[in-house]
Design an enzyme around this catalytic site. Structure first.
Site, PDB file in Angstrom:
ATOM      1  N   HIS A  16       0.840  -1.195   0.000  1.00 31.23           N
ATOM      2  CA  HIS A  16       0.000   0.000   0.000  1.00 31.23           C
ATOM      3  C   HIS A  16       0.871   1.239   0.000  1.00 31.23           C
ATOM      4  O   HIS A  16       2.067   1.175   0.251  1.00 31.23           O
ATOM      5  CB  HIS A  16      -0.988   0.012   1.176  1.00 31.23           C
ATOM      6  CG  HIS A  16      -0.377   0.182   2.519  1.00 31.23           C
ATOM      7  ND1 HIS A  16      -1.088   0.623   3.601  1.00 31.23           N
ATOM      8  CD2 HIS A  16       0.877  -0.024   2.987  1.00 31.23           C
ATOM      9  CE1 HIS A  16      -0.307   0.672   4.671  1.00 31.23           C
ATOM     10  NE2 HIS A  16       0.880   0.276   4.322  1.00 31.23           N
ATOM     11  N   CYS A  35       6.152   6.106   4.263  1.00 39.43           N
ATOM     12  CA  CYS A  35       4.982   5.342   3.817  1.00 39.43           C
ATOM     13  C   CYS A  35       4.269   6.010   2.655  1.00 39.43           C
ATOM     14  O   CYS A  35       3.335   5.446   2.078  1.00 39.43           O
ATOM     15  CB  CYS A  35       4.004   5.128   4.978  1.00 39.43           C
ATOM     16  SG  CYS A  35       4.709   4.142   6.313  1.00 39.43           S
ATOM     17  N   HIS A  41       4.880   0.240  -0.385  1.00 43.40           N
ATOM     18  CA  HIS A  41       5.663  -0.652   0.458  1.00 43.40           C
ATOM     19  C   HIS A  41       4.721  -1.743   0.955  1.00 43.40           C
ATOM     20  O   HIS A  41       3.510  -1.637   0.806  1.00 43.40           O
ATOM     21  CB  HIS A  41       6.299   0.108   1.639  1.00 43.40           C
ATOM     22  CG  HIS A  41       5.294   0.668   2.586  1.00 43.40           C
ATOM     23  ND1 HIS A  41       4.558   1.808   2.312  1.00 43.40           N
ATOM     24  CD2 HIS A  41       4.868   0.238   3.798  1.00 43.40           C
ATOM     25  CE1 HIS A  41       3.736   2.057   3.319  1.00 43.40           C
ATOM     26  NE2 HIS A  41       3.898   1.120   4.240  1.00 43.40           N
ATOM     27  N   HIS A  43       3.558  -5.064   3.794  1.00 40.61           N
ATOM     28  CA  HIS A  43       3.516  -5.591   5.160  1.00 40.61           C
ATOM     29  C   HIS A  43       3.043  -7.037   5.122  1.00 40.61           C
ATOM     30  O   HIS A  43       2.269  -7.430   4.243  1.00 40.61           O
ATOM     31  CB  HIS A  43       2.518  -4.810   6.026  1.00 40.61           C
ATOM     32  CG  HIS A  43       2.889  -3.395   6.258  1.00 40.61           C
ATOM     33  ND1 HIS A  43       3.875  -3.011   7.137  1.00 40.61           N
ATOM     34  CD2 HIS A  43       2.398  -2.246   5.722  1.00 40.61           C
ATOM     35  CE1 HIS A  43       3.969  -1.696   7.143  1.00 40.61           C
ATOM     36  NE2 HIS A  43       3.083  -1.205   6.284  1.00 40.61           N
ATOM     37  N   ASP A  81      -4.519 -10.603  -0.278  1.00 41.36           N
ATOM     38  CA  ASP A  81      -3.190 -11.216  -0.230  1.00 41.36           C
ATOM     39  C   ASP A  81      -2.429 -11.010  -1.541  1.00 41.36           C
ATOM     40  O   ASP A  81      -2.937 -11.284  -2.628  1.00 41.36           O
ATOM     41  CB  ASP A  81      -3.303 -12.707   0.079  1.00 41.36           C
ATOM     42  CG  ASP A  81      -1.970 -13.322   0.455  1.00 41.36           C
ATOM     43  OD1 ASP A  81      -1.145 -12.642   1.102  1.00 41.36           O
ATOM     44  OD2 ASP A  81      -1.747 -14.504   0.114  1.00 41.36           O
ATOM     45  N   HIS A  82      -1.201 -10.508  -1.417  1.00 43.38           N
ATOM     46  CA  HIS A  82      -0.299 -10.250  -2.540  1.00 43.38           C
ATOM     47  C   HIS A  82      -0.911  -9.290  -3.559  1.00 43.38           C
ATOM     48  O   HIS A  82      -0.742  -9.462  -4.769  1.00 43.38           O
ATOM     49  CB  HIS A  82       0.167 -11.563  -3.182  1.00 43.38           C
ATOM     50  CG  HIS A  82       1.117 -12.300  -2.300  1.00 43.38           C
ATOM     51  ND1 HIS A  82       0.688 -13.161  -1.318  1.00 43.38           N
ATOM     52  CD2 HIS A  82       2.466 -12.265  -2.220  1.00 43.38           C
ATOM     53  CE1 HIS A  82       1.734 -13.645  -0.678  1.00 43.38           C
ATOM     54  NE2 HIS A  82       2.827 -13.111  -1.200  1.00 43.38           N
ATOM     55  N   GLU A 123      -0.045  -4.716  11.870  1.00 45.15           N
ATOM     56  CA  GLU A 123       0.647  -4.253  10.659  1.00 45.15           C
ATOM     57  C   GLU A 123       2.160  -4.430  10.781  1.00 45.15           C
ATOM     58  O   GLU A 123       2.825  -4.810   9.827  1.00 45.15           O
ATOM     59  CB  GLU A 123       0.303  -2.790  10.411  1.00 45.15           C
ATOM     60  CG  GLU A 123       0.881  -2.224   9.149  1.00 45.15           C
ATOM     61  CD  GLU A 123       0.469  -0.782   8.957  1.00 45.15           C
ATOM     62  OE1 GLU A 123      -0.205  -0.506   7.959  1.00 45.15           O
ATOM     63  OE2 GLU A 123       0.821   0.062   9.804  1.00 45.15           O
TER      64      GLU A 123
END
Length: 135
Positions: A16, A35, A41, A43, A81-82, A123
């Site tokens: 994100h 960020c 980037h 997480h 996811d991903h 996070e």
């Protein structure tokens, strides 16, 4: 019958970028720091979903665990996811902060019919967000 909470932990990895079109580039840089990187980037998130219900006298359970897992997988894990959260429709008008991600997860699970008590999102090692609905 007494109600009990079942808390189940899941994991997903997403990218994100924290950026608000309502802020100037300077304000975004100051507020979101690294960020706000235009490349984003990522997480490795952990999300704890708490559901509640009466204990079934036949099974001894307060929730159907396979149904819970299937719903979380379909509504949260598969789309998140991903993926880049900024590119998902849920975040078209929301900055994908931990606070907003937890709220979106709550909303999606409630819309899927789960009796969600709370959503807790981890996070980073030090950042957790918990949402219990609008009270």
């Amino acid at each position: 019958m007494p109600s009990v909470a079942l808390i189940r932990r899941y994991a997903f990895s997403s990218a994100h970028r924290l950026h608000s079109d309502a802020l100037s580039p300077e304000e975004n840089a100051r507020l979101y720091g690294k960020c706000n990187n235009p490349n984003g980037h990522g997480h490795n998130y952990a999300v704890e979903v708490a559901v509640t219900g009466p204990v079934d006298p036949r099974t001894g359970f307060c929730a159907d665990l396979p149904a819970l897992d299937a719903t979380v997988r379909r509504t949260i894990l598969e789309p998140f996811d991903h993926n880049d959260l900024n590119a998902l429709p849920e975040f078209a008008r929301l900055v994908p902060t931990g606070e907003n991600i937890a709220r979106v997860i709550w909303d999606k699970l409630r819309a899927a019919g789960l009796p969600v008590l709370s959503v807790r999102l981890q996070e980073t090692r030090d950042n957790f967000f918990e949402y219990r609905g609008d009270r």
